[in-house]
Scaffold this motif. Structure first.
Motif, PDB file in Angstrom:
ATOM      1  N   MET A   1       8.049  -4.482  17.916  1.00  0.00           N
ATOM      2  CA  MET A   1       7.792  -4.775  16.530  1.00  0.00           C
ATOM      3  C   MET A   1       7.750  -3.820  15.830  1.00  0.00           C
ATOM      4  SD  MET A   1       3.718  -5.977  16.072  1.00  0.00           S
ATOM      5  CE  MET A   1       2.433  -4.707  16.232  1.00  0.00           C
ATOM      6  N   ARG A   2       7.785  -3.971  14.333  1.00  0.00           N
ATOM      7  CA  ARG A   2       7.672  -2.842  13.198  1.00  0.00           C
ATOM      8  C   ARG A   2       6.322  -2.861  12.988  1.00  0.00           C
ATOM      9  NH1 ARG A   2      10.398  -5.201   8.179  1.00  0.00           N
ATOM     10  NH2 ARG A   2       9.117  -6.762   8.865  1.00  0.00           N
ATOM     11  N   ALA A   3       6.038  -1.300  12.995  1.00  0.00           N
ATOM     12  CA  ALA A   3       4.688  -1.196  12.387  1.00  0.00           C
ATOM     13  C   ALA A   3       4.274   0.290  11.719  1.00  0.00           C
ATOM     14  CB  ALA A   3       3.716  -0.892  13.697  1.00  0.00           C
ATOM     15  N   LEU A   4       3.669   0.204  10.687  1.00  0.00           N
ATOM     16  CA  LEU A   4       3.539   1.335  10.148  1.00  0.00           C
ATOM     17  C   LEU A   4       2.253   2.280  10.306  1.00  0.00           C
ATOM     18  CD1 LEU A   4       4.694   3.310   7.611  1.00  0.00           C
ATOM     19  CD2 LEU A   4       3.083   2.185   6.164  1.00  0.00           C
ATOM     20  N   ARG A   5       2.422   3.352  11.156  1.00  0.00           N
ATOM     21  CA  ARG A   5       1.188   3.856  12.011  1.00  0.00           C
ATOM     22  C   ARG A   5       0.762   5.010  11.061  1.00  0.00           C
ATOM     23  NH1 ARG A   5       1.269   3.095  18.134  1.00  0.00           N
ATOM     24  NH2 ARG A   5       3.171   4.577  17.949  1.00  0.00           N
ATOM     25  N   PHE A   6      -0.449   5.331  10.977  1.00  0.00           N
ATOM     26  CA  PHE A   6      -1.069   6.679  10.543  1.00  0.00           C
ATOM     27  C   PHE A   6      -0.972   7.763  11.557  1.00  0.00           C
ATOM     28  CE2 PHE A   6      -4.568   9.686  10.153  1.00  0.00           C
ATOM     29  CZ  PHE A   6      -4.639  10.093   8.936  1.00  0.00           C
ATOM     30  N   HIS A   7      -0.512   8.888  11.581  1.00  0.00           N
ATOM     31  CA  HIS A   7      -0.479   9.908  12.451  1.00  0.00           C
ATOM     32  C   HIS A   7      -1.642  10.981  12.009  1.00  0.00           C
ATOM     33  CE1 HIS A   7       2.404   8.499  15.733  1.00  0.00           C
ATOM     34  NE2 HIS A   7       2.881   7.622  14.559  1.00  0.00           N
ATOM     35  N   ALA A   8      -1.239  11.487  10.787  1.00  0.00           N
ATOM     36  CA  ALA A   8      -2.247  12.381  10.326  1.00  0.00           C
ATOM     37  C   ALA A   8      -2.036  12.348   8.603  1.00  0.00           C
ATOM     38  CB  ALA A   8      -1.563  13.996  10.800  1.00  0.00           C
ATOM     39  N   ALA A   9      -2.659  13.302   7.834  1.00  0.00           N
ATOM     40  CA  ALA A   9      -2.434  13.088   6.546  1.00  0.00           C
ATOM     41  C   ALA A   9      -1.157  13.351   6.131  1.00  0.00           C
ATOM     42  CB  ALA A   9      -3.440  14.409   5.964  1.00  0.00           C
ATOM     43  N   LYS A  10      -0.658  12.573   5.043  1.00  0.00           N
ATOM     44  CA  LYS A  10       0.934  12.587   4.758  1.00  0.00           C
ATOM     45  C   LYS A  10       1.833  12.515   5.947  1.00  0.00           C
ATOM     46  CE  LYS A  10       0.205  13.522   0.377  1.00  0.00           C
ATOM     47  NZ  LYS A  10       0.606  12.946  -0.812  1.00  0.00           N
ATOM     48  N   GLU A  11       1.230  11.738   6.844  1.00  0.00           N
ATOM     49  CA  GLU A  11       2.245  11.469   7.930  1.00  0.00           C
ATOM     50  C   GLU A  11       2.088  10.056   8.468  1.00  0.00           C
ATOM     51  OE1 GLU A  11       3.490  12.919  12.401  1.00  0.00           O
ATOM     52  OE2 GLU A  11       2.379  14.158  11.339  1.00  0.00           O
ATOM     53  N   LEU A  12       2.788   9.333   7.881  1.00  0.00           N
ATOM     54  CA  LEU A  12       2.982   7.909   8.096  1.00  0.00           C
ATOM     55  C   LEU A  12       4.211   7.400   8.732  1.00  0.00           C
ATOM     56  CD1 LEU A  12       1.327   5.848   5.144  1.00  0.00           C
ATOM     57  CD2 LEU A  12       0.151   6.824   6.928  1.00  0.00           C
ATOM     58  N   ARG A  13       4.434   7.038   9.907  1.00  0.00           N
ATOM     59  CA  ARG A  13       5.543   6.684  10.521  1.00  0.00           C
ATOM     60  C   ARG A  13       5.880   5.166  10.794  1.00  0.00           C
ATOM     61  NH1 ARG A  13       5.090  10.788  15.640  1.00  0.00           N
ATOM     62  NH2 ARG A  13       4.255  12.512  14.608  1.00  0.00           N
ATOM     63  N   LEU A  14       7.099   4.475  10.199  1.00  0.00           N
ATOM     64  CA  LEU A  14       7.465   3.272  10.449  1.00  0.00           C
ATOM     65  C   LEU A  14       8.039   3.119  11.968  1.00  0.00           C
ATOM     66  CD1 LEU A  14       7.767   0.487   9.740  1.00  0.00           C
ATOM     67  CD2 LEU A  14      10.097   1.126   8.601  1.00  0.00           C
TER      68      LEU A  14
END
Length: 358
Positions: A1-14
């Motif tokens: 499934m699609r998910a928008l995830r936080f990896h670090a500041a200014k780094e969100l990945r779909l």
């Protein structure tokens, strides 16, 4: 499934990630997410995080990054585990995202679940969140919504609960005069909650004229103040009964000047409520706090039992929460047209919802 995830500041990945188990465990519910709002807390995580997102596994949930974001959301029940009795497959629900021990915790044992020392939140410290196609939650995290409530409104129950609790903490009642500092989403929702509680004189202060105009368009008798031009306390006193100040002042920014303005503007024996999260210590004029005999109260989140009440307020039209929404986008637009747009100093957007059906 699609998910928008936080990896670090200014780094969100779909990203594409495995979905939750289609057969949720006992007392749990699988929902297909429908709409999710971008909260100020999400913005802080994106800009400066991790803040609330745990760097190590959360002591209660075990969650840690990368984190699926989103705690203002709703959806449709896809499956229910053993023992679930309050919702059924096909029900449309709003998510109450606070997750904590239900017993054996000092505050939980007293029904004060939102004050639990092991508190976690879906979308911040739970494996699942609203910025994905699906989420697994506990039964106590989902509340069925009535036919009169839209899917968009289901995602607005969470921020509206913050606003309603702030008004409750301030003792806002019929005939109250209320100052709200900050014309952001929580500030405007707090104004709407104060009006729904019976407040008859409303003031709002903000340094952004566009947001003041937006608030004025929603509440036409609202008295708007830009502290760059006028001192909020002076305006409030000049327009209040007996020129003494307002009954209740609610800080919705997390800004030291805004809190000081509340202390200045409230009348003697009035109430100041601190709702915004301050990033650092804030020196107040404590002589004024004592001399004016005022109450200064914090307002953390909301009691979890507020959900049915807030749903009724929104569904009835008495608290038109959807008026704060300025844009609806898709998940693949979330960073550029959502997070970055909301962080734009021009402040042209107020509340942005993500439509997960597209």
């Amino acid at each position: 499934m699609r998910a928008l995830r936080f990896h670090a500041a200014k780094e969100l990945r779909l990203e594409q990630i495995p979905p939750p188990d289609r057969n949720p465990g006992p007392g749990q519910v699988l929902i297909r997410n429908r709409f999710v709002g971008i909260c100020g807390t999400d913005l802080h995580e994106y800009a400066y995080g991790p803040i609330f997102i745990p760097k190590e596994p959360h002591p209660y949930t075990g969650a840690h990054g990368p984190q699926v974001l989103g705690h203002e959301f709703g959806g449709v029940v896809e499956a229910a585990g053993d023992g679930v009795s309050t919702v059924a497959v096909g029900d449309r629900v709003s998510v109450q995202p606070l997750i904590m021990p239900r017993a054996g915790d000092y505050f939980a044992d007293r029904g004060l679940y939102h004050l639990s020392t092991d508190l976690a939140l879906a979308g911040l410290s739970w494996q699942w969140g609203g910025m994905a196609d699906y989420a697994t939650l506990n039964e106590y995290n989902v509340q069925k919504i009535p036919d009169a409530m839209s899917d968009e409104e289901a995602a607005l129950v969470e921020p509206t609960a913050v606003a309603v609790y702030a008004c409750d903490r301030g003792g806002v009642t019929a005939g109250s005069s209320v100052l709200v500092t900050g014309a952001g989403p929580i500030g405007i929702l707090t104004l709407l909650a104060a009006r729904a509680a019976g407040a008859t004189q409303l003031f709002v202060s903000d340094i952004n004229d566009a947001r003041l105009a937006f608030a004025k368009a929603i509440l036409q008798d609202l008295i708007t103040i830009n502290p760059k031009r006028d001192a909020p306390g002076d305006v409030v006193r000049a327009m209040s009964e007996g020129n003494v100040g307002c009954d209740v002042a609610i800080e919705c920014v997390g800004n030291e000047h805004a809190l000081k303005a509340c202390v200045d503007a409230v009348r003697k024996q009035g109430v100041v409520v601190q709702t915004g999260l301050h990033p650092h210590e804030n020196p107040l004029n404590w002589f004024q706090v004592t001399f004016k005999d005022i109450d200064l109260r914090g307002s953390w989140a909301y009691p979890t039992h507020y959900w049915p009440r807030v749903i009724r307020l929104i569904a009835s039209g008495l608290l038109p929460a959807s008026k704060v929404v300025t844009n609806t986008i898709t998940l693949d637009q979330a960073v550029a047209q959502g997070f970055d747009a909301l962080l734009d100093p021009a402040g042209k957007q107020l509340k942005i919802l993500i439509d997960l059906s597209k």
